[in-house]
Design a protein around this motif. Structure first.
Motif, PDB file in Angstrom:
ATOM      1  N   PHE A  79     -25.660 -91.265  21.088  1.00  0.00           N
ATOM      2  CA  PHE A  79     -25.237 -90.911  22.439  1.00  0.00           C
ATOM      3  C   PHE A  79     -23.734 -91.045  22.621  1.00  0.00           C
ATOM      4  CE2 PHE A  79     -29.792 -91.196  23.416  1.00  0.00           C
ATOM      5  CZ  PHE A  79     -29.928 -89.958  24.037  1.00  0.00           C
ATOM      6  N   ASN A  80     -23.082 -91.910  21.881  1.00  0.00           N
ATOM      7  CA  ASN A  80     -21.613 -91.935  21.905  1.00  0.00           C
ATOM      8  C   ASN A  80     -21.044 -90.649  21.330  1.00  0.00           C
ATOM      9  OD1 ASN A  80     -21.283 -94.414  23.169  1.00  0.00           O
ATOM     10  ND2 ASN A  80     -21.204 -95.543  21.256  1.00  0.00           N
ATOM     11  N   HIS A  81     -21.707 -90.111  20.310  1.00  0.00           N
ATOM     12  CA  HIS A  81     -21.278 -88.821  19.747  1.00  0.00           C
ATOM     13  C   HIS A  81     -21.509 -87.702  20.768  1.00  0.00           C
ATOM     14  CE1 HIS A  81     -20.450 -85.656  16.922  1.00  0.00           C
ATOM     15  NE2 HIS A  81     -21.647 -85.131  17.157  1.00  0.00           N
ATOM     16  N   GLY A  82     -22.701 -87.697  21.378  1.00  0.00           N
ATOM     17  CA  GLY A  82     -22.963 -86.809  22.501  1.00  0.00           C
ATOM     18  C   GLY A  82     -23.255 -85.359  22.207  1.00  0.00           C
ATOM     19  N   ASN A  83     -23.673 -85.028  20.965  1.00  0.00           N
ATOM     20  CA  ASN A  83     -23.891 -83.628  20.635  1.00  0.00           C
ATOM     21  C   ASN A  83     -24.945 -83.506  19.542  1.00  0.00           C
ATOM     22  OD1 ASN A  83     -23.608 -80.835  20.488  1.00  0.00           O
ATOM     23  ND2 ASN A  83     -21.758 -80.927  19.238  1.00  0.00           N
ATOM     24  N   GLY A  84     -26.218 -83.405  19.939  1.00  0.00           N
ATOM     25  CA  GLY A  84     -27.248 -83.240  18.930  1.00  0.00           C
ATOM     26  C   GLY A  84     -28.646 -83.528  19.435  1.00  0.00           C
ATOM     27  N   ILE A  85     -29.562 -83.575  18.480  1.00  0.00           N
ATOM     28  CA  ILE A  85     -30.977 -83.831  18.763  1.00  0.00           C
ATOM     29  C   ILE A  85     -31.431 -84.990  17.891  1.00  0.00           C
ATOM     30  CG2 ILE A  85     -33.326 -82.892  18.645  1.00  0.00           C
ATOM     31  CD1 ILE A  85     -32.069 -80.103  19.131  1.00  0.00           C
ATOM     32  N   ALA A  86     -32.142 -85.943  18.525  1.00  0.00           N
ATOM     33  CA  ALA A  86     -32.684 -87.110  17.823  1.00  0.00           C
ATOM     34  C   ALA A  86     -34.198 -87.108  17.933  1.00  0.00           C
ATOM     35  CB  ALA A  86     -32.125 -88.399  18.423  1.00  0.00           C
ATOM     36  N   LEU A  87     -34.863 -87.417  16.828  1.00  0.00           N
ATOM     37  CA  LEU A  87     -36.316 -87.509  16.773  1.00  0.00           C
ATOM     38  C   LEU A  87     -36.687 -88.984  16.728  1.00  0.00           C
ATOM     39  CD1 LEU A  87     -38.691 -85.433  14.602  1.00  0.00           C
ATOM     40  CD2 LEU A  87     -38.836 -87.906  14.541  1.00  0.00           C
ATOM     41  N   LEU A  88     -37.571 -89.407  17.650  1.00  0.00           N
ATOM     42  CA  LEU A  88     -37.927 -90.830  17.782  1.00  0.00           C
ATOM     43  C   LEU A  88     -39.386 -90.999  18.158  1.00  0.00           C
ATOM     44  CD1 LEU A  88     -34.783 -91.325  19.838  1.00  0.00           C
ATOM     45  CD2 LEU A  88     -35.214 -92.628  17.759  1.00  0.00           C
ATOM     46  N   PRO A  89     -39.930 -92.208  17.943  1.00  0.00           N
ATOM     47  CA  PRO A  89     -41.289 -92.461  18.438  1.00  0.00           C
ATOM     48  C   PRO A  89     -41.275 -92.481  19.966  1.00  0.00           C
ATOM     49  CG  PRO A  89     -40.344 -94.471  17.517  1.00  0.00           C
ATOM     50  CD  PRO A  89     -39.363 -93.375  17.257  1.00  0.00           C
ATOM     51  N   ASP A  90     -42.372 -92.060  20.577  1.00  0.00           N
ATOM     52  CA  ASP A  90     -42.396 -92.035  22.051  1.00  0.00           C
ATOM     53  C   ASP A  90     -42.976 -93.332  22.604  1.00  0.00           C
ATOM     54  OD1 ASP A  90     -45.123 -91.652  21.690  1.00  0.00           O
ATOM     55  OD2 ASP A  90     -45.223 -89.797  22.835  1.00  0.00           O
ATOM     56  N   ARG A  91     -42.238 -94.366  22.439  1.00  0.00           N
ATOM     57  CA  ARG A  91     -42.605 -95.694  22.945  1.00  0.00           C
ATOM     58  C   ARG A  91     -42.035 -95.839  24.367  1.00  0.00           C
ATOM     59  NH1 ARG A  91     -44.850 -96.298  18.389  1.00  0.00           N
ATOM     60  NH2 ARG A  91     -44.163 -97.521  16.631  1.00  0.00           N
ATOM     61  N   THR A  92     -42.646 -95.101  25.297  1.00  0.00           N
ATOM     62  CA  THR A  92     -42.074 -94.965  26.636  1.00  0.00           C
ATOM     63  C   THR A  92     -41.959 -96.272  27.407  1.00  0.00           C
ATOM     64  OG1 THR A  92     -44.244 -94.401  27.539  1.00  0.00           O
ATOM     65  CG2 THR A  92     -42.810 -92.574  26.844  1.00  0.00           C
ATOM     66  N   SER A  93     -42.749 -97.260  27.084  1.00  0.00           N
ATOM     67  CA  SER A  93     -42.658 -98.533  27.805  1.00  0.00           C
ATOM     68  C   SER A  93     -41.710 -99.523  27.134  1.00  0.00           C
ATOM     69  CB  SER A  93     -44.046 -99.169  27.957  1.00  0.00           C
ATOM     70  OG  SER A  93     -44.578 -99.469  26.680  1.00  0.00           O
ATOM     71  N   ALA A  94     -41.210 -99.185  25.961  1.00  0.00           N
ATOM     72  CA  ALA A  94     -40.306-100.099  25.251  1.00  0.00           C
ATOM     73  C   ALA A  94     -38.936-100.114  25.928  1.00  0.00           C
ATOM     74  CB  ALA A  94     -40.164 -99.673  23.789  1.00  0.00           C
ATOM     75  N   PRO A  95     -38.318-101.275  26.033  1.00  0.00           N
ATOM     76  CA  PRO A  95     -36.991-101.351  26.660  1.00  0.00           C
ATOM     77  C   PRO A  95     -35.956-100.434  25.998  1.00  0.00           C
ATOM     78  CG  PRO A  95     -37.919-103.542  26.460  1.00  0.00           C
ATOM     79  CD  PRO A  95     -38.842-102.612  25.719  1.00  0.00           C
ATOM     80  N   TRP A  96     -35.960-100.330  24.672  1.00  0.00           N
ATOM     81  CA  TRP A  96     -34.986 -99.462  24.000  1.00  0.00           C
ATOM     82  C   TRP A  96     -35.201 -98.005  24.402  1.00  0.00           C
ATOM     83  CZ3 TRP A  96     -36.427 -95.391  21.066  1.00  0.00           C
ATOM     84  CH2 TRP A  96     -37.726 -95.394  20.528  1.00  0.00           C
ATOM     85  N   TRP A  97     -36.473 -97.584  24.519  1.00  0.00           N
ATOM     86  CA  TRP A  97     -36.773 -96.203  24.875  1.00  0.00           C
ATOM     87  C   TRP A  97     -36.299 -95.909  26.291  1.00  0.00           C
ATOM     88  CZ3 TRP A  97     -38.882 -92.599  27.958  1.00  0.00           C
ATOM     89  CH2 TRP A  97     -39.173 -91.353  27.403  1.00  0.00           C
TER      90      TRP A  97
END
Length: 162
Positions: A79-97
């Protein structure tokens, strides 16, 4: 690059249909498998040391799916870079998510669950969790909206704007 621990390996790669649906060519894959890219349509690849160098252009990031502290490091840089697509697990309740979803310009929840590929090219079993794609930047946002064949795209309301 690296995904959930399943069996004898931590290496699970993004299947080609994800890239086909996105319809994008990336400047840089920041977490490429050490054996080289499998399907990532990118002109440059980092396999090691990616967190220690500056990224440029439109990036693809499928980072290690390990501990939340690992995901936070990768997502901060993304997100500091601000230009792209990231693939992640959908841990919607996790604080990091929750923290990083609020920074995304778009989020796509994949459906059905992505069956990642093993290093030998075979398709893995259905994982225990779903997958999300985070967009950073206008180009990435457009790609996720156009890739609705992968699942449901959403535009998050930024904190303080709701």
């Amino acid at each position: 690059m690296t995904h959930e621990r399943r069996g004898e390996t931590d290496e699970w790669y993004t299947p080609r249909y994800i890239f086909d649906a996105l319809g994008e060519t990336f400047d840089l894959d920041v977490a490429c498998p050490p054996e080289g890219p499998r399907h990532t349509p990118a002109s440059s690849f980092y396999s090691h040391g990616s967190l220690d160098v500056e990224w440029s252009g439109f990036v693809w990031m499928n980072p290690p799916f390990g501990h939340q502290s690992t995901k936070r490091i990768w997502l901060r840089k993304f997100f500091n870079h601000g230009n792209g697509i990231a693939l992640l697990p959908d841990r919607t309740s996790a604080p990091w998510w929750q923290e990083f979803a609020a920074m995304a310009d778009a989020i796509l929840f994949t459906a059905p669950k992505v069956k990642f590929e093993r290093p030998d090219g075979t398709r893995g079993e259905q994982p225990g969790t779903g997958t999300t794609l985070f967009a950073a930047g206008i180009r990435a946002k457009g790609a996720l909206i156009r890739a609705d064949s992968l699942g449901l795209p959403f535009i998050p309301i930024k904190r303080g704007q709701g």
